[in-house]
Design an enzyme around this catalytic site. Structure first.
Site, short mmCIF file in Angstrom:
data_model
loop_
_atom_site.label_atom_id
_atom_site.label_comp_id
_atom_site.label_asym_id
_atom_site.label_seq_id
_atom_site.Cartn_x
_atom_site.Cartn_y
_atom_site.Cartn_z
N CYS A 1 92.85 24.17 35.15
CA CYS A 1 93.01 25.17 36.22
C CYS A 1 94.09 26.19 35.82
CB CYS A 1 93.32 24.46 37.54
SG CYS A 1 93.37 25.55 38.96
N ASP B 1 82.06 24.81 41.21
CA ASP B 1 83.49 25.02 41.46
C ASP B 1 83.69 26.13 42.48
OD1 ASP B 1 86.22 25.38 41.30
OD2 ASP B 1 86.29 25.12 39.12
N HIS C 1 85.37 21.51 41.30
CA HIS C 1 86.63 21.77 40.59
C HIS C 1 87.36 20.47 40.26
CE1 HIS C 1 89.94 24.36 39.42
NE2 HIS C 1 90.76 23.57 40.07
#
Lengths: 170, 368
Positions: B153, B308, B337
């Site tokens: 991320c 996601d 995600h």
């Protein structure tokens, strides 16, 4: 006082529309008197899934709408204004009672960080000078000298930080 | 004399919507079990030692697993918005364990919790000081000139920046759902952080650091039905299933374990990323330098999750075209995600593949 039917769309209009549509669909599909046979649990799960999916789609659309975005901005602006006033009031109250505020301690920390940066920069300069001297002393090990200097700088940086940290803890 | 009583609502009594009294009491009896499970679930399951500390940062080195097969160590960099133990949530849902089983020496950065005094700490400090010192430390400790770097991320974005600023130190780069191209407006987060609707300067000025409650609420609001309604329906239905409870509680523990983001870092990420999209223009400033992704020439594995909602594939997909690497691989995996890290399917199919990819490109350990 009367409200005009042509008033501009309010932020909750899409929500109202969604519920009105859903209610209209549900009532039109509902049998009038006799109870339906009990649906199987899988069917119920499917119905629930479909409902949640529809809700999720609606929410996503709504949260992308200009009405929602404007409302979010207004809410945020109000929250920030309120918080700012509160901060100012609390800082005033603390200063009046001769106590440090978060900003005061923050300034002390910043000063420490600035001192730390200056010390580290100086250590790095010294480290480079030592490396240069080592290179001049034994030209054959140029690369190794540079590597050693870099590692020494990193080590010194860490030990300076560790000392600063333990000082803070004390 | 019997009296027939007509029920006011004829469906009631025979319909499955009828309250399940027995089930309710079964669930009520399960409450102590839930408490017990909540108490025993640790934050991170794999044994590790702290090998390096600097300010709030701790570097963990995992001590579990079979003998090491590869000399090139792996450093995992997590985002600054949550805790890093999501990558080592449970034994059966641990990305870290996959790499340890494959024979890698695995390190993980735990950024720690920034205090109010850290509100002026920007990305420059995180990348050029903390991450750089950690990489130096690992190089020194292992005697390797280059390390493998994996970022998840926001940690992926930071890893890409680091690899671009110090390409000589990185042997292989793995990105997991890393936002790179912020021009994509698929994600609600991108829309909400648009400068027309979000004044990041005022926000940071007033709050100092980005408050964890604010961040968590925004993340949950991205999927309101799932996070505020559906999740609790599922929990109620399955709360007598111990395995489900363990996973649910571990996940909830992580989701609610938010930390603030240092104000300046938050400002830079929103301003330079979401609002100005400087990274793909090779103009993101880190101190006096600009991040030029073309500097990345090492092998790159770009992992994306097709479902996601936080970092849609569109925000990561372009990365492989922006780097100079010749060895570039992309995988778009059907997961969300977080599912990309902890999902059963990802654990079974994606991570063994990622381990193989890295193994083929890492130096084997000399048998001396």
């Amino acid at each position: 006082m009367s409200t005009s039917p042509n008033a501009s769309a309010g932020p909750f209009d899409p929500v109202m529309k969604f519920w009105q549509d859903l209610w209209a669909q549900a009532t039109s599909a509902m049998p009038s008197a006799t109870p339906p046979p009990a649906p199987a649990p899988e069917l119920l799960a499917q119905m629930r899934r479909a409902f949640f999916d529809a809700m999720a789609r609606f929410c996503d659309d709504y949260m992308r709408s200009p009405q929602f975005l404007d409302m979010m901005k207004q809410t945020m602006d109000n929250a920030l204004a309120f918080r700012k006033q509160l901060n100012e009031f609390l800082a005033g109250a603390l200063h009046a009672s001769q106590m440090p505020t978060q900003d005061d301690t923050g300034e002390v920390l910043e000063t420490l960080h600035a001192i730390e940066s200056r010390v580290l920069q100086r250590v790095e300069e010294l480290s480079h000078r030592i490396a240069a001297l080592e290179r001049r002393k034994s030209p054959a090990s140029n690369g190794a000298g540079r590597g050693r200097a870099a590692r020494r700088t990193a080590r010194t940086r860490r030990s300076v930080r560790a000392a600063a940290k333990s000082g803070r803890a004390r | 004399m019997t009296q027939t009583q007509t029920m006011p609502f004829p469906w009631f009594g025979t319909h499955p919507f009828t309250p399940d009294v027995q089930g309710f009491f079964e669930r009520l009896m399960a409450l102590p079990k839930i408490m017990e499970i909540a108490r025993r679930i640790p934050k991170g399951c794999t044994p590790s030692e702290i090998v390096y500390e600097e300010d709030n940062l701790r570097l963990l080195r995992y001590t579990w697993g079979p003998e090491k097969k590869y000399a090139t160590p792996l450093l995992i960099v997590f985002a600054l918005v949550n805790r890093s133990y999501i990558l080592d949530l449970m034994p059966a849902k641990s990305v870290v364990r996959h790499f340890l089983r494959a024979g890698f020496d695995v390190y993980l950065i735990d950024w720690g919790v920034p205090t109010y005094g850290d509100r002026h700490v920007g990305l420059e400090r995180y990348i050029e000081t903390y991450q750089h010192n950690v990489v130096d430390y690992i190089r020194e400790r292992t005697g390797q000139e280059q390390i493998n770097l994996m970022g998840y991320c926001m940690g992926g974005t930071m890893s890409a920046m680091y690899a671009a600023l110090h390409p000589d130190r990185i042997k292989n780069l793995i990105l997991m759902t890393a936002p790179i191209d912020f021009s994509q407006r698929e994600s609600l987060l991108s829309l909400w952080s648009d400068e027309r609707y979000f004044d990041v300067d005022s926000f940071v000025e007033v709050f100092g650091n980005a408050p964890p409650q604010y961040l968590q609420f925004n993340f949950q609001l991205l999927k309101p039905v799932t996070n505020f309604v559906e999740k609790y329906f599922n929990f109620y239905e399955k709360m007598t299933d111990e395995r489900f409870l363990e996973e649910f509680i571990a996940m909830e523990q992580w989701v609610n374990d938010n930390i603030p983001v240092a104000g300046e870092t938050f400002r830079q990420f929103v301003r330079y990323g979401f609002q100005q999209n400087l990274l793909i223009k090779n103009q993101w400033p880190i101190g006096r330098k600009r991040v030029n992704l073309r500097n990345i020439a090492c092998p790159v594995l770009n992992l994306m999750a097709t479902a996601d909602h936080l970092v849609p594939c569109g925000q990561s997909r372009g990365f492989n075209d922006l780097v100079a690497s010749k060895d570039r691989t992309s995988i778009e995996f059907p997961a969300g995600h977080i599912g990309l890290a902890v999902g059963s399917k990802a654990q079974a199919e994606l991570w063994p593949k990622a381990c193989d990819w890295l193994a083929q490109r890492s130096d084997p350990l000399d048998d001396e």
